[in-house]
Scaffold this motif. Sequence first.
Motif, PDB file in Angstrom:
ATOM      1  N   MET A 138       0.844  -1.174   0.000  1.00  0.00           N
ATOM      2  CA  MET A 138       0.000   0.000   0.000  1.00  0.00           C
ATOM      3  C   MET A 138       0.886   1.231   0.000  1.00  0.00           C
ATOM      4  O   MET A 138       1.806   1.340   0.785  1.00  0.00           O
ATOM      5  N   ASP A 186      -5.712   5.321   0.663  1.00  0.00           N
ATOM      6  CA  ASP A 186      -4.381   4.782   0.958  1.00  0.00           C
ATOM      7  C   ASP A 186      -3.981   3.649   0.023  1.00  0.00           C
ATOM      8  O   ASP A 186      -2.835   3.217   0.037  1.00  0.00           O
ATOM      9  N   ASP A 187      -4.896   3.173  -0.819  1.00  0.00           N
ATOM     10  CA  ASP A 187      -4.525   2.168  -1.825  1.00  0.00           C
ATOM     11  C   ASP A 187      -4.332   2.802  -3.205  1.00  0.00           C
ATOM     12  O   ASP A 187      -4.152   2.109  -4.197  1.00  0.00           O
ATOM     13  N   ARG A 240      -6.533   4.675  -4.997  1.00  0.00           N
ATOM     14  CA  ARG A 240      -7.760   5.042  -5.711  1.00  0.00           C
ATOM     15  C   ARG A 240      -8.154   6.473  -5.376  1.00  0.00           C
ATOM     16  O   ARG A 240      -7.877   6.960  -4.274  1.00  0.00           O
ATOM     17  N   THR A 266     -15.491  -2.752  -0.629  1.00  0.00           N
ATOM     18  CA  THR A 266     -14.124  -2.577  -1.144  1.00  0.00           C
ATOM     19  C   THR A 266     -13.457  -1.342  -0.555  1.00  0.00           C
ATOM     20  O   THR A 266     -12.241  -1.182  -0.677  1.00  0.00           O
ATOM     21  N   ARG A 293     -10.343   1.869   4.421  1.00  0.00           N
ATOM     22  CA  ARG A 293      -9.496   2.730   3.592  1.00  0.00           C
ATOM     23  C   ARG A 293      -9.444   4.119   4.201  1.00  0.00           C
ATOM     24  O   ARG A 293     -10.457   4.661   4.651  1.00  0.00           O
TER      25      ARG A 293
END
Length: 181
Positions: A1, A45-46, A48, A77, A81
Amino acid sequence: MPAPDADKVLLGQFGAAHGIRGEIKLHSYTEEPLGIADYGPFTLDDGRVIEITSVRIQGENVIARVEGIGDRDAAETLRNRKLFVGRDALPELEEEDDFYHADLVGLTLELADGTPYGTIASVQNFGAGDLIEIEPAPGARTFYLPFTRAIVPTVDIKSGKAVVVPPPETEARPEDGEDEA
């Protein structure tokens, strides 16, 4: 990540999906919880990028709708996050003793006499006011102190330091195996 860069500020974190139509619980770190919708787009944090289209309060929770998320599976999903925005999206702080939590993390702590005390690992609020999580040495067990003017009388973001005055009960603890009086 991917790790967020210094120009990004954490404003919230998603929780669990809420219902079947794509809504999701949101832990807002803004002063006014519904105010988080005024910022964005957000970088997760990923990596997106998302846009919050609406927020509402239900009980003690903030419930959010996110553009392009229309069902429970899609909302899941987003669970856990973290939501970041660019620092330039935030207003300038007006008060000398106001700080963004992101600016406090990593500050070196010293006692009034200059003795090293540790670093601020995080800033938390579990409902009774802000707490700083202190890491006394790299890899050492962390602990919390209240983030108040009495405990942290001086914060100098530019120099990367803060002065801490620990409460008496944190200074002298008996070592393991010693008897307490």
